[in-house]
Design a protein around this motif. Structure first.
Motif, mmCIF file in Angstrom:
data_model
loop_
_atom_site.group_PDB
_atom_site.id
_atom_site.type_symbol
_atom_site.label_atom_id
_atom_site.label_comp_id
_atom_site.label_asym_id
_atom_site.label_seq_id
_atom_site.Cartn_x
_atom_site.Cartn_y
_atom_site.Cartn_z
ATOM 1 N N GLN A 403 0.828 -1.200 0.000
ATOM 2 C CA GLN A 403 0.000 0.000 0.000
ATOM 3 C C GLN A 403 0.866 1.255 0.000
ATOM 4 N N GLN A 404 0.404 2.254 -0.734
ATOM 5 C CA GLN A 404 1.017 3.575 -0.732
ATOM 6 C C GLN A 404 -0.066 4.591 -1.059
ATOM 7 N N PRO A 405 0.165 5.888 -0.765
ATOM 8 C CA PRO A 405 -0.904 6.887 -0.940
ATOM 9 C C PRO A 405 -1.318 7.062 -2.396
ATOM 10 N N GLU A 406 -2.593 7.460 -2.580
ATOM 11 C CA GLU A 406 -3.123 7.905 -3.869
ATOM 12 C C GLU A 406 -3.970 9.142 -3.613
ATOM 13 N N TYR A 407 -3.961 10.071 -4.564
ATOM 14 C CA TYR A 407 -4.602 11.358 -4.314
ATOM 15 C C TYR A 407 -5.405 11.832 -5.513
ATOM 16 N N GLY A 408 -5.792 13.136 -5.418
ATOM 17 C CA GLY A 408 -6.091 13.988 -6.539
ATOM 18 C C GLY A 408 -7.423 13.844 -7.252
ATOM 19 N N THR A 409 -7.515 14.560 -8.362
ATOM 20 C CA THR A 409 -8.524 14.479 -9.417
ATOM 21 C C THR A 409 -9.729 15.398 -9.285
ATOM 22 N N SER A 410 -10.487 15.466 -10.383
ATOM 23 C CA SER A 410 -11.738 16.218 -10.474
ATOM 24 C C SER A 410 -12.652 15.428 -11.406
ATOM 25 N N HIS A 411 -13.964 15.626 -11.274
ATOM 26 C CA HIS A 411 -14.886 14.883 -12.132
ATOM 27 C C HIS A 411 -15.869 15.810 -12.830
ATOM 28 N N ILE A 412 -16.200 15.455 -14.080
ATOM 29 C CA ILE A 412 -17.132 16.205 -14.914
ATOM 30 C C ILE A 412 -18.188 15.240 -15.437
ATOM 31 N N SER A 413 -19.476 15.594 -15.295
ATOM 32 C CA SER A 413 -20.574 14.834 -15.906
ATOM 33 C C SER A 413 -21.425 15.791 -16.730
ATOM 34 N N ILE A 414 -21.745 15.377 -17.959
ATOM 35 C CA ILE A 414 -22.495 16.242 -18.871
ATOM 36 C C ILE A 414 -23.478 15.405 -19.683
ATOM 37 N N LEU A 454 3.369 9.401 -12.008
ATOM 38 C CA LEU A 454 4.167 8.174 -11.939
ATOM 39 C C LEU A 454 4.219 7.609 -10.529
ATOM 40 N N THR A 455 3.872 8.414 -9.518
ATOM 41 C CA THR A 455 3.817 7.857 -8.163
ATOM 42 C C THR A 455 2.600 6.970 -7.952
ATOM 43 N N ASP A 456 1.751 6.829 -8.980
ATOM 44 C CA ASP A 456 0.691 5.813 -8.921
ATOM 45 C C ASP A 456 1.218 4.423 -9.253
ATOM 46 N N PHE A 457 2.445 4.333 -9.777
ATOM 47 C CA PHE A 457 3.096 3.027 -9.898
ATOM 48 C C PHE A 457 3.524 2.542 -8.512
ATOM 49 N N SER A 458 3.732 1.247 -8.403
ATOM 50 C CA SER A 458 4.306 0.702 -7.182
ATOM 51 C C SER A 458 5.765 1.130 -7.068
ATOM 52 N N PHE A 459 6.140 1.731 -5.945
ATOM 53 C CA PHE A 459 7.545 2.062 -5.711
ATOM 54 C C PHE A 459 8.371 0.785 -5.605
ATOM 55 N N THR A 460 7.752 -0.274 -5.081
ATOM 56 C CA THR A 460 8.419 -1.559 -4.901
ATOM 57 C C THR A 460 8.171 -2.435 -6.124
ATOM 58 N N PRO A 461 9.194 -2.752 -6.925
ATOM 59 C CA PRO A 461 8.953 -3.495 -8.168
ATOM 60 C C PRO A 461 8.687 -4.983 -7.975
ATOM 61 N N GLU A 462 9.155 -5.563 -6.863
ATOM 62 C CA GLU A 462 8.910 -6.987 -6.639
ATOM 63 C C GLU A 462 8.853 -7.274 -5.148
ATOM 64 N N VAL A 463 8.173 -8.352 -4.823
ATOM 65 C CA VAL A 463 8.054 -8.796 -3.436
ATOM 66 C C VAL A 463 8.384 -10.281 -3.391
ATOM 67 N N PRO A 478 0.332 4.139 -15.418
ATOM 68 C CA PRO A 478 0.145 3.699 -14.029
ATOM 69 C C PRO A 478 -1.306 3.356 -13.740
ATOM 70 N N ARG A 479 -1.488 2.397 -12.854
ATOM 71 C CA ARG A 479 -2.835 2.025 -12.437
ATOM 72 C C ARG A 479 -3.525 3.219 -11.789
ATOM 73 N N SER A 480 -4.812 3.334 -12.048
ATOM 74 C CA SER A 480 -5.603 4.447 -11.534
ATOM 75 C C SER A 480 -6.826 3.917 -10.794
ATOM 76 N N SER A 481 -7.417 4.789 -9.975
ATOM 77 C CA SER A 481 -8.704 4.490 -9.345
ATOM 78 C C SER A 481 -9.842 5.288 -9.963
ATOM 79 N N MET A 482 -9.536 6.128 -10.946
ATOM 80 C CA MET A 482 -10.569 6.979 -11.525
ATOM 81 C C MET A 482 -11.688 6.130 -12.109
ATOM 82 N N SER A 483 -12.921 6.564 -11.854
ATOM 83 C CA SER A 483 -14.087 5.729 -12.150
ATOM 84 C C SER A 483 -15.207 6.501 -12.837
ATOM 85 N N PRO A 484 -14.956 7.109 -13.991
ATOM 86 C CA PRO A 484 -16.073 7.732 -14.712
ATOM 87 C C PRO A 484 -17.077 6.653 -15.101
ATOM 88 N N THR A 485 -18.350 6.903 -14.817
ATOM 89 C CA THR A 485 -19.352 5.835 -14.901
ATOM 90 C C THR A 485 -20.603 6.316 -15.622
#
Length: 598
Positions: A403-414, A454-463, A478-485
């Motif tokens: 786990q590492q932090p994720e932030y940000g964004t704005s949403h638009i619906s039209i 790019l900080t949405d990538f895993s800082f740790t490349p392998e476990v 990078p993987r995102s959590s953004m969910s326009p629906t």
């Protein structure tokens, strides 16, 4: 007419053709609020079209475009350009976006996610000892900047679905940037609470006084550099940012960062492409919910949560005293734990990572979700022990991303008058992104902020010797959590809703809970957005501060959840078509967004 907040002489007349319009604004009076504040909003109704965005100036720009006969995509371009100016901490031309579009027949998914430069490798965020950098050391640096995609994806969608000329859609933002706009309380608070932004000379000059005080709410702020940049992009298209003087300045500022320069090159900019992906449309009882596929984890994780809940005993009264009750919350949180376990193991850029069983829909198969639901006990939380399942065979064995932090964004619906719909979530990642500002080489005051995506990538490349699917690789998104629906009736195929939210990984919880409130709990758009939040990323549970009774906290703790309260500042926007065909719009009371339309 749509109910509208009173903005005096805020809107401008639209009697002239778009090409002849000069957009003039009188700044609205917005009641002071902090970023984590809560301000009641009325909800809005409309008949023909509506636009919802995170700032009244941006919403009004989209409204004016729709009034002038523009399409939903046209309005989206105008809204985004104004957001880049008035809500720079959240999105802009230096970032990326996922855009869902419906033209009355087909749902399309436009991917404008940033990409990693060609010169990086999986050790990008490791120090000399091979350990992950401190998160903010990576964020506030050139290392974190990905190739921006917002302009490219908007241009791609506009080429297919735009009605008005591209250049006209920039007029609202250019006018505001040149003539100035009143700083909103949220922008003031964001600047005041920011630690790293003053390290950048351009940003310090724009957002702070000579003695280091942040711009005040209500103060008139001008950004002539951004105006000049947008004017050129309006005339020349997105290529203006990816080639020539603007691109050279962008690259120079990334590569010359004093502490941690980045690898971004002119070639990376020149070769960036937005892409269309196959949207994921998932049956969910009477609805079909369409969302973004990987590299977004949003739709898959949302629909896993909701699908698991559908395999659990129905809670007779999920709302108790206006808030979700502890039994429902327990189920919701346990389903979230299981869904986030799968997310952390499997989901990443599909151009680099194969889906389980060769198809992402294996993660949403009813039989699989049934087996996941069977792991949930009525009275005991699994806590941090949720493990990923096996939705399908894989050629590569992936490790779970730490786990590492994720932030940000704005949403638009039209929704426009011809039945076109947009749901777009747009970002520069953390507040103020990488804290690097580019003036495009104009030499003028101001500019735009570059992402830290790019900080949405895993800082740790392998476990333990196994690779993490979402590790850094050249050219990867990078993987995102953004969910326009976008939501549809299954039988008729008619559009039901456009919605989404900012909020990092919690976007998933915010959107999932809103969908449940709209479908199952009899709430309208505004009522659904006002419900208090509860989230877990697999460990502790966070409940929205002062929104739940003490009995709820105790009941969850008795089930073994580690519970605490904090501000959970979503920024949900939702437009919902009622059974009689009218529109109902909602804007999150935790932010400054409004809905406008006719």
């Amino acid at each position: 007419m749509l109910q509208r907040l009173s903005f005096g002489t805020f809107s401008c007349l639209l009697a002239l053709p778009m090409s002849a319009l000069a957009f003039t604004y009188n700044s609205p009076s917005i009641e002071p609020e902090v970023a984590s504040g809560y301000e009641e909003k009325p909800g809005w109704s409309a008949e023909r079209f509506a636009v919802a965005a995170a700032n009244p100036l941006a919403t009004d720009a989209g409204y004016q475009v729709l009034k002038a006969g523009g399409s939903a995509i046209d309005a989206t371009v105008a809204v985004q350009m104004v957001l880049a100016l008035v809500e720079p901490q959240s999105s802009g031309i230096g970032g990326g976006a996922f855009l869902m579009h419906y033209d009355g027949n087909e749902v399309q998914a436009y991917d404008g996610r940033e990409t990693a430069p060609s010169g990086v490798d999986e050790a990008l965020f490791l120090n000399e000892e091979g350990e992950p950098l401190e998160f903010m050391e990576a964020v506030a640096s050139g290392l974190s900047v990905g190739v921006p995609g917002t302009l490219r994806v908007l241009e791609m969608a506009h080429a297919e679905h735009g009605k008005l000329p591209w250049k006209d859609l920039f007029s609202p933002a250019i006018t505001l940037a040149e003539e100035g706009f009143a700083v909103s309380p949220r922008l003031h608070t964001s600047v005041a609470e920011e630690t790293y932004l003053q390290d950048d000379e351009l940003a310090r000059t724009l957002y702070y006084s000579q003695d280091g005080q942040p711009v005040e709410a209500g103060e008139t702020l001008r950004n002539p550099a951004l105006a000049a940049i947008l004017r050129t992009i309006a005339e020349q298209g997105s290529a203006a940012l990816y080639q020539g003087e603007f691109a050279e300045d962008l690259v120079a500022r990334v590569q010359s960062h004093p502490q941690r320069p980045g690898e971004l090159t002119l070639e990376d900019l020149n070769t960036y492409e937005a892409v269309q992906r196959e949207p994921l449309c998932t049956p969910w009882q009477q609805w079909e919910v369409c969302g973004f596929p990987p590299p977004s984890s949003g739709h898959l994780t949302i629909m896993q949560i909701l699908g698991i809940l559908d395999h659990l005993p129905m809670v007779e009264a999920p709302l108790e005293g206006g808030e979700p009750g502890d039994t429902y919350l327990h189920q919701f949180l346990e389903a979230s734990r299981l869904a986030f376990a799968d997310r952390g193991r499997y989901i990443a850029d599909p151009d680099f990572v194969e889906a389980p069983g060769g198809d992402w829909k294996t993660m949403l198969a009813p039989e699989y979700l049934q087996t996941r639901a069977e792991l949930i006990e009525n009275d005991v939380s699994m806590g941090e022990n949720a493990e990923p399942g096996r939705p399908g065979e894989l050629a590569t064995s992936w490790a779970t991303q730490p786990q590492q932090p994720e932030y940000g964004t704005s949403h638009i619906s039209i929704l426009d008058e011809e039945g076109n719909a947009v749901a777009m979530t747009t970002t520069i990642e953390q507040a103020f992104g990488s804290r690097i500002m580019s003036d495009g080489g104009t030499g003028l005051a101001g500019g735009y902020l570059l992402n830290n995506e790019l900080t949405d990538f895993s800082f740790t490349p392998e476990v333990d010797g196994e690779p993490v699917a979402n590790r850094v690789e050249p050219g990867k998104r990078p993987r995102s959590s953004m969910s326009p629906t976008l939501v549809f009736e299954r039988e008729s195929g008619e559009l039901v809703a456009s919605l989404g939210s900012p909020g990092g990984a919690a976007i998933i919880h915010y959107t999932a809970r809103t969908l449940a409130a709209l479908r199952d709990w009899g709430l309208d758009a505004q009522e659904a957005l006002e419900l208090p939040h509860a989230i877990t990323l697999g460990g502790p549970v966070y409940l929205e501060q002062d929104r739940f009774p003490e009995e709820t906290l105790k009941a969850l703790q008795e089930r073994g959840h580690e519970v605490s309260e904090r501000e959970l500042t979503s920024g949900l926007q939702a437009l919902v078509r009622q059974e009689d065909g009218t529109l109902r719009g909602g804007a999150d009371p935790r932010r400054e967004g409004v809905v406008m339309g006719d």
